[in-house]
Write an enzyme that holds these catalytic residues in place. Structure first.
Site, short mmCIF file in Angstrom:
data_model
loop_
_atom_site.label_atom_id
_atom_site.label_comp_id
_atom_site.label_asym_id
_atom_site.label_seq_id
_atom_site.Cartn_x
_atom_site.Cartn_y
_atom_site.Cartn_z
N GLY A 81 -5.29 3.12 -3.73
CA GLY A 81 -6.47 3.91 -4.17
C GLY A 81 -6.20 5.58 -4.77
CG ASP A 82 -3.75 9.30 -3.57
OD1 ASP A 82 -4.53 9.69 -4.02
OD2 ASP A 82 -2.77 9.56 -2.59
CG ASP A 140 -1.53 1.99 7.06
OD1 ASP A 140 -1.95 1.44 5.56
OD2 ASP A 140 -1.48 3.05 7.39
NE ARG A 167 2.22 15.53 -3.18
CZ ARG A 167 1.23 14.79 -2.97
NH1 ARG A 167 1.41 13.83 -2.31
NH2 ARG A 167 -0.14 14.88 -3.44
CD GLU A 222 -6.84 23.58 -2.23
OE1 GLU A 222 -7.65 23.69 -1.51
OE2 GLU A 222 -6.79 24.20 -3.18
CG ASP A 243 -1.88 1.14 1.34
OD1 ASP A 243 -2.26 1.67 0.48
OD2 ASP A 243 -2.31 1.49 2.44
CE LYS A 244 -0.27 7.31 -2.58
NZ LYS A 244 -0.04 8.41 -1.53
CB THR A 245 -2.07 6.53 1.92
OG1 THR A 245 -2.19 6.95 0.81
CG2 THR A 245 -2.03 7.48 3.19
#
Length: 1339
Positions: free
Chosen positions: A682-683, A852, A601, A504, A407-409
């Site tokens: 899911g990003d 996670d 980024r 943001e 997973d990433k996040t």
């Protein structure tokens, strides 16, 4: 989400909508049953209690025994125990095998029980979470497990949604509800859900909610996370429902004081639980191989027994005639004798599959698991979290992993955005405070609005900002403070920003600390404090982000009356819209490339001054596009694009998405170990790719193939004339795949158990594609076609008879397996599991999944090894995992050290155990040739029983627990050593046959040297009886295998030497005991070998015989091993097949990059389209609070619930009070009365409403009072805007303070459209946030 009347035939149009939910009617749902197992009928509507455990009190014993006897070895042992219980054929006591078998079953059952108890505890914790359920006319605290379909539930801020709920109302304007879905889909930005307008207006108190009896008709429970179709039938009307009205179980309520929902799906019927999958019995490769070896050994024993039986059949007559004492045995026919002899041999040779090996293996697995738990190198001190092996049977699998699915996040990243650098007018401003020394002195103390949390500080930039002489610097920070969709609150005299994305918030917070403070906003204004001066900007248009536009713009009129456009977005779209490209622009491009190399980024910032005439010409086009009923998104996109031209570049920002500690180093090390890493998230693709570069999974010299490229390659996979060398090319060039969930949904058809989702992703951008994208897409097929031709044809290795879907899946896996990295974006939890299953199906490799969150549970269950990170996303991943880690970087030590050690130890253990078993037990077969094939045992019965349990156990146990070929430090420095496990080099069928051959040679030497020399010894007077012969063979074999284990072990430690001494001492002690006179007197038949060892070893020739046998077994083998190692050292090392990252591209590949920009864009902005519309429509903004004499409110959480007239007046401040005026100007404000509201015809625009007339409903006001032309930032009345289908009639809320000062109008008088009117005294919502004073009445 708009409520429109549908026809009565809505159900008929969608046959899937068969799930019927009636609000506040439990009895209705309990009457429905559905068919279960056999005649069993179960409830159609499940309770909210979840059960993820494998067993319960009644099913544990039968189910666990079933799983255990799926192992061939257990069935084999059970078969032998049954044979041993027959007296006529038994050669060994039946309990010698039955007791160890029971012991083995108990050990494994206990291990499974402990694991399952952990799942039960996890289920109990989740099921007992508290929530508020409507009972009668009040909300009571109940447990999650008591929630039923049809219940109305109240949720507060930061609470987790207990079931899939239809949102009925919330305390936010227009009943919006903000949710965080990181635990479901991995996306970090907030999403909004909205209730139907009819429920928002009507369900304004618990009393009205208790009287709510609407019926929801929707689709049956399914796993489609992004799709929901249904309707609400209430008061003879039907209102359509979609995923935007649904709160999914596992979501977290954010920025919303309270919301209310109707339970649609509960428990195991919820979408997240449908995606969790089932618990699979995980078996290692060695375990599966042992099943096959047991079958192979058993077949070999059957053949050997048949051959020995044939020998008995042919020699029995002659043997009986030669040995007179055999005639006293009761006569049987030769056939019957042969039958019993066959089974006797089978029992006698059954020890060739030693029970002790499986028992000792369990202790080895347990010991290695304990070592993982004790490893301080995987202990995370900040959270006091050690590594934990929740499964004790998969340790050797950790040494054979070839694919990691991550997973990433929360797994690779910390989900913390930090403003790192910026570039203004070509100048880079880096932080002067990398070590945090300046932050301790608060360098922003000059700014009363600074929050003190910004880690970025640059003294030169600060002086430019405070000097107010550099316009680009001013416009840079002004843009960051204006161009966003952030909402602001005031709490304890502090500004609190509520952002839809962490990006943001980081940008607006940076502007705030540098003196450009976003203070408040209204539907058509935004207020800043610029270096102490309050300035109000009139918002003329907001042009929102989406994944195609990749930019956001805000058109504003400043207090001086001039119009300016502020734009931020991806460099690829901003740079091509610049007015000119000079030195500064070129420098900025170089800076962006440098930022990209640092994996930051980036966003480009640009602006332009808009002439009044140009705006007047553009504004009607904008209005016309906003009013379209069809193709509105495309029209607005065209209008926006027209305005966003001829921009002037200001600079760029660089935000760091913080990785977890050591992630890049871990991935680099694992890749050196030939482990392929796939990221499933899911990003958005941009975010995932940026993280891929940040963690060094992707590199600059990689060619990245996306959906269209892969589709083209797969379509040509079966073309025999022009294809397939590209797959070979992948092994020599760095290639990566970036694929989407929609692509996977089309690909994974053969693995899906349900029909393909009609709408996989709910967020679909309707805007047209950019022209630049179309050009690249046009050139792509030509480049890919050239790729095929360059590398020529190659045969396709696909199976005959495969379906087209299976061939496509195989082609995809073949392609992906040749790539250095694969990133899957926008994937659902079920798709994650299907990707893992796809690789397991076609590659036959060991897979590992790490995550996670709850969205990773299915993937963790599906993979061969599941690892849960004990992070901030809850404990569902941990409770369903096999191993628990605190950080991703510990995966390196878990695999390269513990995994490799465990695999090496188990392989050595198995090889040596088979060797020693064959070496000692094959002598039984040779002895049969000399005893007339009578199945007489050669050894003493107690030697057979204790040989594997005591005499040779400790050295073998030492190998399985403590053997090391290299230290942990060297294992981490040399990841290439890990490849041995992936290739099954340490134990395979060849190694097994070598062990059998080695054991056979040892048994031949021990037996025939003893029998040959023993004949000569008997001539000199030495004893040569049967018992002495058996003792000599047994001792020779025991010493030979003990010396072998001493040579096999890499290092002799004190513990190892002690284990050898203890084992040999145990033989001496136990033999003396079993051959003593007093036990012989107790049971002569059981202890037959009276003083056998003493009689044999008292002769010096017997000792020399033992030494000779051991020497013949050891010295030749030692010489062969020495010669073999010497030859290997002189042989040159072969080159590795897999490429290194530094490998340069061949000239043939260079043309493939034609048309691809040399500089990589590092744009990655986490944002969801739609928030700008909520702002411009006024949907997201709050309304003023009525005076206190109007506040008569139903209490939400009071029990019992009083009538509306009995509720006392309450004067409490709302936690939602947005900032209305500047702190600096509070005392200068004038308080205005309430104005009237007018009703005007509604407008139908749903895209941008900043220029439309606004409608208000006045139900109570009779004396209108005028207001100033402009209302305050968020204190203005709730603006009644409309959408495509239905007007939203908004009800003023009481969640703001009663006294609301208004802001002075600073807008230009030339603005078109009617002036905004004040709010009158109006009907108000009676929903209220639960207060603490009522909590003691809850249950």
């Amino acid at each position: 989400m708009d409520d429109v009347h549908l026809g009565e035939d809505l159900e008929d149009k969608d046959p899937e909508c068969t799930w019927e939910v009636k609000a506040n009617d439990r009895a209705y749902h309990k009457q429905f049953k559905k068919k279960g197992f056999l005649c069993w009928r179960q409830k159609k509507y499940k309770s909210n209690a979840i059960h993820t455990a494998k067993y319960n009190f009644f099913s544990f014993l039968p189910l666990n025994l079933y799983e255990q006897f799926r192992r061939v070895s257990n069935l084999y042992f059970l078969f032998i125990v049954i044979l041993q219980s027959v007296p006529e054929i038994s050669t060994l006591p039946w309990f010698t095998l039955f007791a160890p078998l029971v012991c083995l079953l108990v050990i494994r059952a206990t291990r499974d029980l402990v694991d399952d108890i952990g799942r039960h505890r996890s289920d109990k914790i989740i099921n007992n979470r508290p929530c508020q359920i409507l009972r009668g006319k009040s909300f009571l605290w109940k447990k999650w497990k008591t929630v039923c379909v049809g219940d109305v539930v109240c949720l507060s801020k930061d609470s987790i949604v207990p079931a899939d709920l239809l949102l009925l109302a919330s305390t936010e304007p227009s009943s919006l509800c903000y949710v965080e879905t990181a635990d479901i889909d991995g996306e970090t930005n907030l999403k909004f859900r909205q209730a139907l307008t009819v429920t928002h207006h009507e369900l304004t108190s618990p009393k009205k909610m208790a009287a709510f009896h609407g019926t929801v008709i929707c689709e049956e429970p399914n796993s489609r996370m992004h799709r929901f179709v249904g309707s609400l039938e209430w008061n003879s009307r039907k209102y359509p429902l979609d995923i935007g009205n649904l709160l999914l179980r596992g979501c977290k309520i954010r920025n919303t004081d309270a919301c209310y929902g109707l339970v649609i799906y509960a428990g195991l019927d919820t979408k997240i639980m449908k995606n969790c999958g089932k618990i699979h019995l995980k078996r290692t490769k060695l375990d599966l191989m042992m099943n096959k070896l047991v079958i192979l050994i058993f077949m070999s024993l059957v053949i050997a027994s048949m051959l020995l039986t044939l020998g008995f059949t042919f020699t029995v007559t002659e043997f009986k005639a030669k040995h007179y004492y055999m005639s006293s045995i009761p006569e049987r026919s030769v056939a019957m004798e042969s039958f019993f002899i066959f089974w006797g041999f089978l029992i006698l040779l059954s020890v060739m599959v030693p029970m002790a090996m499986f028992i000792i293996a369990e202790f080895i697995y347990l010991g290695n698991s304990i070592f993982i738990n004790w490893d301080l190198g995987m202990y995370y001190e900040p959270l006091d979290t050690p590594a934990k092996a929740r499964s004790t049977s998969l340790n050797d699998h950790l040494g054979q992993v070839q694919y990691i699915f991550s997973d990433k996040t929360g797994t690779l990243t910390q989900n913390i955005m930090t403003f790192k650098k910026c570039c203004i007018s070509g100048c880079i401003y880096d932080s002067d405070d990398e070590h945090g020394t300046l932050r301790k002195r608060n360098p922003y103390a000059w700014n009363p609005y600074a929050d003190g949390k910004l880690q970025f500080y640059n003294k030169e930039l600060e002086s430019l900002v405070r000097g107010q002489q550099d316009r680009p610097v001013q416009e840079f920070w002004r843009l960051l403070a204006i161009c966003h969709t952030v909402m602001v609150q005031e709490k304890d005299n502090q500004l609190l920003y509520q952002a839809a994305s962490p990006d943001e918030e980081a940008l607006v917070t940076a502007a705030r600390n540098f003196g450009y403070v976003f203070l408040s906003r209204t539907q058509d204004t935004i207020t800043l404090v610029e270096l102490g001066e309050e300035r109000v900007y009139q918002v003329l248009a907001m042009m929102d982000f989406n994944s195609v536009r990749k930019r956001m713009s805000v058109l504003v009129r400043n207090p001086e009356g001039s119009i300016c456009l502020y734009t931020k977005g991806a460099d690829t779209v901003i740079l091509e819209r610049l007015h000119k490209k000079g030195t500064m622009e070129a420098t900025t491009e170089e800076v962006l490339a440098a930022f990209a190399e640092q994996t930051l980024r980036t966003l480009c910032l640009a602006y332009k001054d808009v002439a009044e005439d140009a705006y007047k010409e553009w504004e009607p086009e904008h209005q016309e596009a906003a009013l379209l009923l069809q193709n509105r998104a495309q029209a607005l996109h065209h209008v926006y694009n027209k305005m966003e031209q001829n921009l002037q570049l200001l600079g760029a920002t660089a935000i760091e998405d913080k990785l977890q500690d050591g992630v890049p180093e871990t991935i680099k090390s694992l890749k050196k170990g030939n482990i392929k890493i796939w990221v499933l998230t899911g990003d958005k693709p941009e975010t995932a790719v940026n993280i891929g570069f940040a963690c060094q999974l992707l590199t600059e010299n990689m060619r990245i193939l996306e959906d269209k490229d892969i589709t083209y390659l797969l379509e040509n996979y079966a073309d025999k004339n022009d294809h397939q060398r590209v797959f070979k090319m992948m092994t020599h060039h760095n290639t990566a795949l970036v694929i989407s969930g929609e692509f996977l949904d089309q690909l994974l058809l053969s693995l899906r158990k349900e029909h393909r989702a009609l709408v996989q992703n709910a967020v679909v951008d309707e805007a047209t594609q950019e022209p630049a994208v179309s050009v690249l897409d046009f050139l792509q097929p030509r480049r890919l076609s050239q790729m095929w031709r360059n590398f020529g044809p190659q045969s396709v290795a696909s199976k005959k008879g495969e379906s087209p879907e299976a061939r496509r899946e195989r082609a995809f896996v073949d392609l992906a397996s040749k790539c250095q990295a694969v990133i899957c974006c926008r994937v659902t939890p079920k798709q994650k599991a299907l990707v893992v299953a796809l690789v397991k199906k076609y590659q036959q490799v060991v897979t590992l999944a790490i995550g996670d969150g709850a969205n990773d549970v299915n993937m963790i269950k599906t993979a061969d090894i599941g690892i849960g990170l004990a992070g901030q996303e809850g404990m569902q991943a941990v409770q369903n995992s096999d191993y628990v880690l605190a950080q991703f970087c510990y995966l390196q030590r878990l695999l390269l050290v513990h995994g490799r050690w465990s695999y090496m130890r188990v392989c050595k253990f198995l090889r040596y155990f088979f060797y020693k078993t064959v070496a000692s037990m094959m002598a039984q077969i040779w002895f049969s040739m000399f005893n007339g094939f009578s199945a007489q045992p050669l050894y003493e019965g107690w030697f057979l029983a204790l040989f594997n349990l005591l005499y040779s156990t400790l050295p073998v146990l030492y190998i399985g627990l403590f053997e090391q070929d290299v230290t942990a430090e060297k294992s981490l420095k040399m990841p290439e050593l890990y490849v041995a496990g992936q290739r099954d080099e340490l134990f395979n069928y060849s190694i097994f046959m070598q062990a059998v051959a080695h054991g056979t040679v040892t048994s031949l030497i021990n037996f025939f040297v003893t029998i040959l020399v023993g004949c000569d010894m008997s001539k000199t007077g030495s004893s040569s009886d049967y018992q002495s012969f058996g003792v000599l063979v047994a001792i020779s074999g025991l010493l030979s295998i003990t010396l072998e284990v001493m040579l096999v072990v890499k290092y002799w430690t004190l513990l190892f030497v002690g284990s050898v001494v203890v084992s040999l001492s145990a033989y001496v002690i136990m033999t003396s005991l079993t051959q003593s006179l007093w036990v012989y007197k107790i049971s002569p038949k059981t202890f037959r070998f009276l003083f056998a060892d003493y009689n044999a070893l008292r002769e010096p020739s017997s000792l020399l015989l033992i030494v000779l046998s051991v020497a013949l077994n050891t010295l030749p083998l030692l010489a062969l091993r020495t010669i073999h190692k010497t030859v290997l050292k002189r042989r040159p090392k072969e080159e590795e097949e897999f490429p290194t990252e530094e490998e340069s591209e061949e000239p043939a590949m260079r043309h493939l990059r034609r048309g691809i920009p040399a500089r990589r864009s590092s744009y990655a902005f986490s944002h969801r389209e739609g928030y700008a519309n909520l702002i411009t429509q006024g949907t997201i903004l709050r309304r003023p609070t009525p005076t206190m004499d109007e506040v008569y409110v139903d209490t939400v959480c009071e029990s019992p619930n009083p009538s509306e007239e009995d509720v006392p007046l309450q004067n409490k401040d709302s936690t939602f009070n947005p900032r209305k005026i500047s702190i600096l100007a509070k005392k200068r404000r004038q308080h205005f009365g309430k104005g009237s509201q007018e009703v005007v015809p509604p407008n139908t625009s749903s895209q941008t409403m900043e220029k439309q007339a606004v409608i208000y409903i006045d139900n109570q006001s009779s004396v209108p009072k005028k207001l100033p032309p402009t209302t305050s930032g968020t204190s203005g009345p709730m603006l009644l805007s409309s959408s495509e289908d239905q007007v939203f009639y908004s009800v003023p809320s009481q969640y703001t303070l009663a006294s609301q000062p208004e802001r002075i109008d600073v807008r230009s008088s030339s603005r078109k459209g009617p002036l905004w009117r004040g709010s009158g005294s109006s009907r108000r919502s009676q929903l209220e946030v639960p207060t603490e004073q009522h909590s003691h009445t809850s249950s």
